[in-house]
Scaffold this motif. Sequence first.
Motif, PDB file in Angstrom:
ATOM      1  N   ARG A 270       0.834  -1.199   0.000  1.00  0.00           N
ATOM      2  CA  ARG A 270       0.000   0.000   0.000  1.00  0.00           C
ATOM      3  C   ARG A 270       0.874   1.258   0.000  1.00  0.00           C
ATOM      4  O   ARG A 270       0.615   2.210  -0.737  1.00  0.00           O
ATOM      5  CB  ARG A 270      -0.860  -0.053   1.263  1.00  0.00           C
ATOM      6  N   VAL A 271       1.927   1.211   0.813  1.00  0.00           N
ATOM      7  CA  VAL A 271       2.798   2.380   0.922  1.00  0.00           C
ATOM      8  C   VAL A 271       3.433   2.700  -0.441  1.00  0.00           C
ATOM      9  O   VAL A 271       3.429   3.848  -0.886  1.00  0.00           O
ATOM     10  CB  VAL A 271       3.895   2.123   1.974  1.00  0.00           C
TER      11      VAL A 271
ATOM     12  N   LYS B 234      -5.522  -0.808   6.202  1.00  0.00           N
ATOM     13  CA  LYS B 234      -4.945  -0.246   7.425  1.00  0.00           C
ATOM     14  C   LYS B 234      -3.439  -0.472   7.510  1.00  0.00           C
ATOM     15  O   LYS B 234      -2.797   0.021   8.428  1.00  0.00           O
ATOM     16  CB  LYS B 234      -5.603  -0.893   8.652  1.00  0.00           C
ATOM     17  N   THR B 235      -2.859  -1.227   6.585  1.00  0.00           N
ATOM     18  CA  THR B 235      -1.435  -1.542   6.692  1.00  0.00           C
ATOM     19  C   THR B 235      -0.604  -0.269   6.740  1.00  0.00           C
ATOM     20  O   THR B 235      -0.763   0.616   5.906  1.00  0.00           O
ATOM     21  CB  THR B 235      -0.973  -2.383   5.493  1.00  0.00           C
ATOM     22  N   GLN B 236       0.255  -0.194   7.744  1.00  0.00           N
ATOM     23  CA  GLN B 236       1.162   0.942   7.820  1.00  0.00           C
ATOM     24  C   GLN B 236       2.557   0.497   7.408  1.00  0.00           C
ATOM     25  O   GLN B 236       2.756  -0.648   7.016  1.00  0.00           O
ATOM     26  CB  GLN B 236       1.162   1.517   9.238  1.00  0.00           C
ATOM     27  N   ILE B 237       3.491   1.398   7.568  1.00  0.00           N
ATOM     28  CA  ILE B 237       4.820   1.150   7.029  1.00  0.00           C
ATOM     29  C   ILE B 237       5.490  -0.092   7.628  1.00  0.00           C
ATOM     30  O   ILE B 237       6.071  -0.901   6.901  1.00  0.00           O
ATOM     31  CB  ILE B 237       5.678   2.415   7.203  1.00  0.00           C
TER      32      ILE B 237
END
Lengths: 410, 268
Positions: A224-225, B109-112
């Motif tokens: 996603r990032v 919701k996935t963050q770094i």
Amino acid sequence: MAAVLKNPGIKRFSDNVAKFWFAMGPFRYLVAAGLMILVPVIMERGYLPEWTLLGYLDGLYGTNILFTTGVWILLALGLNVVVGMAGLLDLGYVAFLMLGAYTTALFTESGSAEQFHFAILNPWLALPIALVVAMLAGVLLGVPTLRLRGDYLAIVTLGFHEIVRQTMNNLEVTNGSRGIFGIPHPSVPVTGELGLDGTPYWQWLLVPAIILAVIMIKHLENSRVGRYWTALREDEVAAAAMGVPVTKMKVLAFVIGASTSGVAGWIYAVKLNYISPNNFPLLQSILVLCAVVIGGLGSIAGAVLGAALVIMLPEIVREASGGAEVFGFDIETGRIAVFGVLLIIVMIFRPGGLLAAKRRRVELMEAGAADMVISEAGPDPDETAAPVGQEPVVTEGDDVRAPSEGGEER
Amino acid sequence: MGTILKVDKVTMQFGGLRALGDVDFEIQEGEIFGLIGPNGAGKTTMFNCVTGVYNPTAGSVTFDGVAITGKRPDQIVEIGICRTFQQIRLFPNMTALENVFVGVDARHKTQILGAIFRSPRHRREEREGEAKAMKLLEYVGLTRFANDLAKNLSYGDQRRLEIARALGTGPKLLLLDEPAAGMNPVEKNGLRDLVRKIRDSGVTVLLIEHDMKVVMGLSDRVAVLDHGERIAYGKPEEVQKDPKVIEAYLGSGAGGNAASKQSKQEGA
């Protein structure tokens, strides 16, 4: 002119090299790691013949260059995230390297006893601190400046490099322009302290760091990032309208970029023992950018290759020239100019870089194809659905003219 | 069926230019609402005020009972409003699938750290996200272009892709800015069906459109803007007869398709 320069043979060769590399799949990490550890050892012994070009870099001299190459690979990997993936032009990237290096110096037993230290720690413990300081600097620089776009951001980051350098140059605690001596080497279990003599062993520090950085960036790219970064680079307004938190993602790109250079700064400091503001001229920031562009913006393998070329090529030219002169200039002193010419040639033959990222490769191939078709698909369907008869007329040279249509030309 | 979006006396001032003046309207849940008006009437400005691109000079926008004026665009997407653009703004060098994936990511919701360490959530979201994006491509009829770069799609398909991308964010209210602009009659028919299908799936639609045939045939209700003022509001057939609307479109001569089409017919 352009047709001559786009020699199909050269293009095919470099395409094939790229294809071969990517065809190895995950195996290529192992190959890369093996090469990066083995080659320095062989090089130091002087076993490599000169025609491999790497053969010119033997002994301590060669392994020192390999060390610098490793540091620069880390730098290029980080900058590639900022510039290649997120599309933020950062011209002061080496500032983070400086901060990592100086943090290491100020947290270890360096210089004289009277000199200022935040703490005196084992060099290994200074590593996470250097990492965190560089990342914090990424946040501090990013939050106020990342609302700026394009050129403005480039100027601010350019300034950031100089600000950090001048600060280090003028502060009492960093010993000003004299720099800091005696930064201790870290010790490892088997060989003990990594000294200047055991130069190939420095690869044992660099190679894991590089592999970890590559894996981290690869994972981010396919997530996603990474998609958010690409979206930002493509169209910031549209990205925001699709729920991309613009400023946050940009700051994150800066922080990830800063993390690898923080580590690079630590390795740099503990290997060389000595750092001073003169080690970090502004040119270095530009050269890292060169490395990323030569390798291919957005391409991880490209960043590695680009950094290796930027550091090793001028040295190879220096050694290989053997004092030869061209038009009264000896090549050794003009090696940077030779390097500049090579840079231009690369950009002509492979504008997407030597190992262009997949996305860019497609982009550029299509841009080439589009050169031949002048009428770009406009928003008006009446135009796009133009009859077949409207083939573009290509006149001599590169000058392309639209066909004159009926009464329009008078 | 309650009010989903309430636009209350929204004014937007750019220096001396008053792009919107005290505009009011309400959109009911589950309807297709048309926002029409001649060029420069302030329709897109209105969109920008709703989606957080602009912060209105005065007035408020309430969505589902929550005031959204002053929020950032990404926060507004999270609340449940998404839009398309008048000038297509896809991510041109991403594939059709990736474009929609970016939209779908808005609900992820996935963050770094999750991405770096490939957390179970990251892997689940990647899997589900791709499936959802494929489904949306199928929904708008673009499955076979999934791996083509967005910029290589035909104009009408790009418009559809923009809609799929916006739907990916899971909006309750979808804002379409002139979705039929530049489409041929066949594509326009397809678009009409698509917009109805979206509405029937439970998404409220706010539509800006120049093409009178499209907007009048589709909308349950419309508001007409002219020079930043709301000059008419109600059912399409009533609005069409409103003398002020006819004057805005024909009298001023600044009309869009509707005006030119009618004048063409008169000429013939």
